[in-house]
Design a protein around this motif. Structure first.
Motif, short mmCIF file in Angstrom:
data_model
loop_
_atom_site.label_atom_id
_atom_site.label_comp_id
_atom_site.label_asym_id
_atom_site.label_seq_id
_atom_site.Cartn_x
_atom_site.Cartn_y
_atom_site.Cartn_z
N LEU A 6 -48.91 -41.26 -94.71
CA LEU A 6 -48.74 -40.15 -93.78
C LEU A 6 -48.59 -40.72 -92.37
O LEU A 6 -49.45 -41.47 -91.92
N ALA A 7 -47.50 -40.37 -91.71
CA ALA A 7 -47.26 -40.84 -90.34
C ALA A 7 -47.55 -39.72 -89.36
O ALA A 7 -47.06 -38.60 -89.51
N LEU A 21 -39.29 -44.11 -83.53
CA LEU A 21 -39.87 -45.27 -84.21
C LEU A 21 -40.42 -44.85 -85.58
O LEU A 21 -40.21 -45.54 -86.58
N ALA A 22 -41.10 -43.73 -85.64
CA ALA A 22 -41.64 -43.21 -86.91
C ALA A 22 -40.51 -42.86 -87.88
O ALA A 22 -40.60 -43.14 -89.08
N GLU A 23 -39.45 -42.26 -87.37
CA GLU A 23 -38.29 -41.94 -88.21
C GLU A 23 -37.66 -43.21 -88.76
O GLU A 23 -37.19 -43.24 -89.90
N THR A 24 -37.66 -44.26 -87.95
CA THR A 24 -37.15 -45.55 -88.40
C THR A 24 -38.02 -46.09 -89.53
O THR A 24 -37.51 -46.63 -90.52
N ALA A 25 -39.32 -45.94 -89.41
CA ALA A 25 -40.23 -46.38 -90.47
C ALA A 25 -39.94 -45.66 -91.78
O ALA A 25 -39.94 -46.28 -92.85
N VAL A 26 -39.66 -44.37 -91.69
CA VAL A 26 -39.32 -43.60 -92.89
C VAL A 26 -38.09 -44.21 -93.57
O VAL A 26 -38.06 -44.41 -94.79
N ARG A 27 -37.09 -44.55 -92.76
CA ARG A 27 -35.84 -45.13 -93.30
C ARG A 27 -36.03 -46.56 -93.83
O ARG A 27 -35.35 -46.96 -94.76
N LEU A 28 -36.93 -47.32 -93.21
CA LEU A 28 -37.14 -48.72 -93.60
C LEU A 28 -38.06 -48.87 -94.81
O LEU A 28 -38.12 -49.95 -95.40
N SER A 36 -44.26 -40.01 -95.10
CA SER A 36 -44.03 -38.61 -94.72
C SER A 36 -44.41 -38.43 -93.26
O SER A 36 -45.53 -38.74 -92.87
N LEU A 37 -43.49 -37.92 -92.49
CA LEU A 37 -43.73 -37.68 -91.07
C LEU A 37 -44.35 -36.30 -90.91
O LEU A 37 -43.75 -35.28 -91.27
N TYR A 38 -45.58 -36.25 -90.43
CA TYR A 38 -46.30 -34.99 -90.28
C TYR A 38 -45.74 -34.19 -89.12
O TYR A 38 -45.52 -34.73 -88.03
N LEU A 76 -50.10 -44.52 -87.69
CA LEU A 76 -50.17 -43.75 -86.46
C LEU A 76 -49.28 -44.38 -85.40
O LEU A 76 -49.37 -45.59 -85.14
N PHE A 77 -48.43 -43.57 -84.78
CA PHE A 77 -47.52 -44.02 -83.74
C PHE A 77 -47.95 -43.38 -82.43
O PHE A 77 -48.17 -42.17 -82.37
#
Length: 187
Positions: A6-7, A21-28, A36-38, A76-77
């Motif tokens: 959970l991000a 940056l969080a969206e990039t983590a989802v893609r990577l 999952s981006l909360y 956590l970002f």
């Protein structure tokens, strides 16, 4: 085995560098990791023990607790606001820490990453987040660090996903978090 992460993003701003940056983590995320981006930290009311009851628990609090409970770990970002973490992220940690000793993040691996305008990339905020998450009962991965400085210039014309140094650092964070979860599940 799929690892569920959970991000949470401590910036509510549209176009936030930390959000990107969080969206990039989802893609990577590798095939065995689902990040999952909360959504909805801005709607979470400030923690108040008077409403943290079965009868009065806000829907937003129940929702974030359920999302964290379903996750194997949290990522956590955060930017840095006045030398510390944003209130929305601290508030989320407060809600997730209850009930004391059995909160939704108790015992779960937590890693912190982020970018900030200053030349240190938000390290003060990240240290405060690690401290709060640890006190809340999380298993904080203190050796996992990614603080990207000068966000306003570095990402003015480029997306974090287009920065090889960022991609490499974020990939290491994700891999380390996944390894921690896999080791815990194998034990």
């Amino acid at each position: 085995m799929t690892v569920r992460v959970l991000a949470l993003v401590g910036s509510l701003r549209a176009g936030s560098h930390n959000r990107r940056l969080a969206e990039t983590a989802v893609r990577l995320a590798p095939e065995n990791v689902r990040i999952s981006l909360y959504e909805g930290l801005g709607e979470l009311p400030f923690y108040n023990e008077d409403i943290d009851t079965e009868a009065a628990l806000p829907e937003q609090a129940a929702r974030i607790r359920a999302a964290a409970a379903e996750a194997d770990a949290l990522l956590l970002f955060s930017p840095e606001y006045n030398g510390t973490m944003p209130a929305v992220l601290k508030n989320a940690i407060d809600w997730l820490s209850r009930p004391y000793g059995a909160g939704a993040i108790h015992g779960k691996p937590v890693a912190v990453a982020g970018t900030a305008f200053g030349r240190y990339g938000g390290v003060w905020a990240q240290e405060e987040i690690r401290k709060a998450a640890g006190i809340a009962g999380a298993t904080v991965l203190d050796d996992v660090k990614l603080a990207i400085p000068d966000s306003i210039n570095r990402f003015a014309a480029a997306h974090p996903a287009d920065d090889p140094e960022v991609v490499e650092g974020l990939t290491k964070v994700i891999d380390r978090l996944a390894a921690e979860i896999s080791a815990a599940k194998a034990a």
